[in-house]
Design a protein around this motif. Structure first.
Motif, short mmCIF file in Angstrom:
data_model
loop_
_atom_site.label_atom_id
_atom_site.label_comp_id
_atom_site.label_asym_id
_atom_site.label_seq_id
_atom_site.Cartn_x
_atom_site.Cartn_y
_atom_site.Cartn_z
N ASP A 23 15.47 -84.38 41.79
CA ASP A 23 16.34 -83.89 42.42
C ASP A 23 15.92 -82.99 42.91
N LYS A 24 14.71 -82.15 41.54
CA LYS A 24 15.10 -80.74 41.85
C LYS A 24 13.78 -80.21 42.99
N ARG A 25 13.32 -81.33 43.61
CA ARG A 25 12.00 -81.03 44.74
C ARG A 25 12.81 -81.29 46.18
N LEU A 26 14.02 -83.40 45.70
CA LEU A 26 14.86 -83.27 46.62
C LEU A 26 15.52 -81.98 46.96
N ALA A 27 16.47 -81.33 46.50
CA ALA A 27 16.95 -79.91 46.97
C ALA A 27 16.38 -78.86 46.98
N GLU A 28 14.60 -78.46 47.14
CA GLU A 28 14.55 -78.28 47.30
C GLU A 28 13.75 -78.31 49.08
N LEU A 29 13.95 -79.33 49.34
CA LEU A 29 13.41 -80.29 50.51
C LEU A 29 14.92 -79.91 51.26
N LEU A 30 15.94 -80.05 50.96
CA LEU A 30 17.36 -80.10 51.39
C LEU A 30 17.52 -78.61 52.08
N ARG A 31 17.51 -77.80 51.29
CA ARG A 31 17.42 -76.32 51.12
C ARG A 31 16.50 -76.14 52.78
#
Ligand code: COA
Length: 656
Positions: free
Chosen positions: A518-526
């Protein structure tokens, strides 16, 4: 509650004489549009709108900046970046080569010519855009071009209450017109940046006239004086209905109801067997030929004149039914967008009219509007205003005292060819209405509040959800159109905010691959949301690529130059096929807007993000086996919820 007398005090003068206020309003529109007739003298104009410190728009110059021409190298570099997610490696290499060649050869010449045009005209783009996007298009107006707008459900049922409701809508729409004439429309802005207000002047009394090859707009503000009537349609019959008395006072709601009861209802009890209005839904060239033939008869000509000059059309629709496959909201969208087919209410329309209120029999109502003169937000503002009048119960109750014209049924004398045209247009409309799938939907778990709480742009967040939903369903990235307003510029209309971009592609691919935390996905989403927001701001500042490329292409075509390969290559072609067309139209009240997809395998999404909910209507075509509005909505709901989880669990951006 009566409308404040003062607001109408100036109307008698202007209605009787085509007086100063109306002329000022007319002039502001005329002075602002580059397609104004050559006979119009700018010196006679009072001038375009002026902004006062009060934040109201008034007659007088607005002095907005001119739309810039972006730098050529910047557009080409953005073009390549945006082509990346939707082209193969081979296509991208070829596009890069063509782009380099373009910069080194024809590009500079076209750019110089475009810059010359920009110096000469108030807006280098708008006249081209009106032609390319609207007037030269030969496709039918309903479904793809003319949007539908859905009012909230009101509490009325049956003919008597329908009539009463219609009279209130008419009264409120006339109050808005009065506000416009008296310059009491609040100035639209982005932050503190004022928007061009001229589109408001184009809405009332305007009609698109069909002509072979290219239509024209007959603007209400260009008429000698303001019309005093509207047109009411019922069962495919049309009526010229006065809404002002001879001194210019508006008729009260009860006077309007009386006119409808006395003249409209009795003369429209049976369904018109020859509903000429439906031919306005046909291909523009076909309709133009019928229109020309109609005009040759002087009785028909008078009827057409009454419709074209009317302030707006009000359609009193017959009852509708729907099966379990549709909700009331879906049916309401159908009625607003196309009238449900010839057996339903499509023949009870005049699709060329800019403003056409659609009043159902059962509490559902809305508007069908011809898009050429204006974008959704000015129209949505009228709808918001009308809803506010219902909330405040503020309608004209004071009876007009001077005499007023009587209601006149508009007769059409039709020959066999015209009847055949009605039959053919009905068949086409039935096929088109039967093919378009409309899903009216409200996402309730959150609205703009959630992305805002994450310090992210709600619009960009929603756009990323569209990307994820589409990718989940179709396993590819959709060339996506989002309307960006150019109204901070003089005579500005729109540009395109494009997706996918490399950041959005990286995000949706990572989510669907399911391997990142989730941390990486949140980074990609932001990252993806910020890249979209960045491009949105560039678009609103006149620095997007779509209209610039259109301008370069139009320059080549107009100058008789060879079309550069950039415009015939695979990347450009793919980028012009907008698989997902979207538009945000925000409102205060619960209003939804809808339009059809741009082509057979595409989606159309009009959305209204409110603080705690997201309203939208999604469209697709049943005839395309791959697309489904219902499934898209399911995927979208899943995507929005998943993005919420990703951001909540993934936490704020870590410092890189
Ligand atoms: N953190 C917190 N809040 C943020 C934020 C962030 N990073 N970024 C934006 N917001 C807030 C904004 O301040 C705004 O607040 P408000 O609700 O109080 O007004 C809200 O979120 C919405 O901003 P955003 O979602 O970024 O979009 P926008 O309102 O600026 O609209 C466009 C962006 C591109 C849709 C708009 O500019 C536009 O061009 N619309 C075109 C409309 C049109 O012509 N439609 C045609 C229909 S035919």
């Amino acid at each position: 509650m009566a409308v404040a007398g003062s607001s109408y005090q100036r109307l008698p003068v202007l209605l009787k004489t085509g007086g100063r206020v109306w002329q000022a309003w007319s002039a502001m529109g005329r002075a602002q549009i580059s397609t104004a007739p050559a006979s119009f003298s700018r010196q006679n104009a009072v001038g375009p709108m002026q902004i006062q410190k009060s934040g109201m728009a008034t007659a007088g110059p607005q002095n907005l900046p001119k739309l810039p021409v972006p730098a050529l190298a910047q557009t080409v570099s953005k073009f390549l970046r945006l082509a990346k997610p939707i082209t193969s490696a081979g296509e991208l290499d070829e596009t890069a080569r063509i782009a380099e060649e373009f910069l080194a050869s024809e590009g500079a010449e076209l750019q110089a010519l475009l810059e010359q045009r920009a110096q000469k005209l108030p807006n280098w783009l708008t006249p081209w855009w009106l032609n390319a996007a609207y007037l030269e298009a030969r496709t039918p107006l309903p479904i793809v071009t003319s949007p539908g707008v859905l009012f909230p459900k009101f509490d009325y049922f049956g003919t008597a209450e329908q009539t009463d409701f219609a009279a209130k809508v008419i009264s409120a729409a006339l109050q808005y017109l009065d506000n416009m004439i008296n310059c009491r429309i609040p100035l639209d802005k982005a932050g503190n940046v004022p928007f061009d207000m001229s589109q408001y002047a184009f809405l009332y009394g305007t009609t698109r006239i069909p002509q072979e090859g290219k239509d024209r707009l007959r603007y209400g503000f260009q008429e000698k004086s303001l019309a005093r009537h509207i047109v009411i349609a019922r069962h495919g019959h049309f009526f010229n209905v006065p809404v002002f008395d001879e001194k210019g006072a508006p008729l009260s709601c009860s006077q309007i109801v009386e006119q409808i009861n006395k003249f409209v209802l009795p003369q429209s009890e049976s369904v018109n067997p020859h509903q000429i209005g439906i031919v306005s839904s046909d291909n523009r060239d076909d309709w133009a030929r019928v229109y020309q033939r109609l005009k040759r008869n002087s009785g028909n000509e008078q009827s057409l004149e009454a419709i074209e000059t009317a302030l707006f059309v009000v359609c009193l629709d017959k009852p509708t039914t729907h099966g379990p496959d549709r909700t009331d909201g879906d049916e309401q969208a159908r009625q607003s967008l196309h009238g449900g087919g010839s057996e339903s209410n499509s023949g009870n329309r005049w699709f060329d009219k800019t403003l056409q209120f659609v009043i159902g029999h059962n509490g559902y109502s809305g508007l069908c509007y011809e898009h050429t003169p204006a974008e959704g937000p000015p129209v949505a503002n009228i709808m918001d205003f009308i809803c506010d009048q219902f909330t405040a119960n503020s309608f004209t109750t004071k009876n007009a005292e001077a005499p007023f014209a009587s209601v006149k049924k508009l007769e059409f004398s039709l020959g066999d060819e015209d009847k055949e045209a009605i039959r053919k247009a009905s068949e086409k409309m039935d096929a088109a209405a039967g093919d378009v799938e409309l899903k009216a939907y409200t996402f309730k778990p959150f609205g703009k509040n959630f992305p805002k709480s994450q310090k992210l742009s709600p619009d960009s967040f929603i756009q990323l959800a569209f990307q994820l939903a589409y990718y989940r369903m179709h396993h590819k990235h959709p060339p996506t159109y989002e309307t960006a307003t150019l109204r901070k510029f003089n005579e500005g209309r729109t540009d395109t905010i494009r997706l996918p971009n490399p950041e959005s592609a990286a995000f949706v691919e990572a989510v669907v691959a399911g391997v990142e935390n989730d941390k990486r996905l949140a980074e990609l989403l932001r990252n993806a949301i910020e890249a979209h927001k960045q491009y949105s701001m560039e678009a609103m500042n006149g620095q997007a690529i779509d209209r610039h490329l259109l301008g370069l292409k139009m320059t080549a075509l107009e100058k008789g130059l060879k079309l550069p390969k950039l415009f015939t290559g695979a990347a450009y072609k793919k980028m012009q096929h907008f698989t997902v067309s979207t538009s945000q139209v925000p409102t205060r009240n619960f209003l939804r807007m809808c339009f059809g997809p741009s082509a057979s395998d595409c989606y159309g999404i009009c959305y209204n993000p409110q603080e705690k909910e997201l309203h939208m209507v999604v469209s697709a075509f049943f005839s395309c086996p791959e697309t489904s509005a219902v499934k898209f909505v399911q995927m979208l709901e899943m995507s929005l919820l998943e993005m919420e989880v990703i951001l909540t669990r993934g936490g704020a951006r870590s410092k890189l």
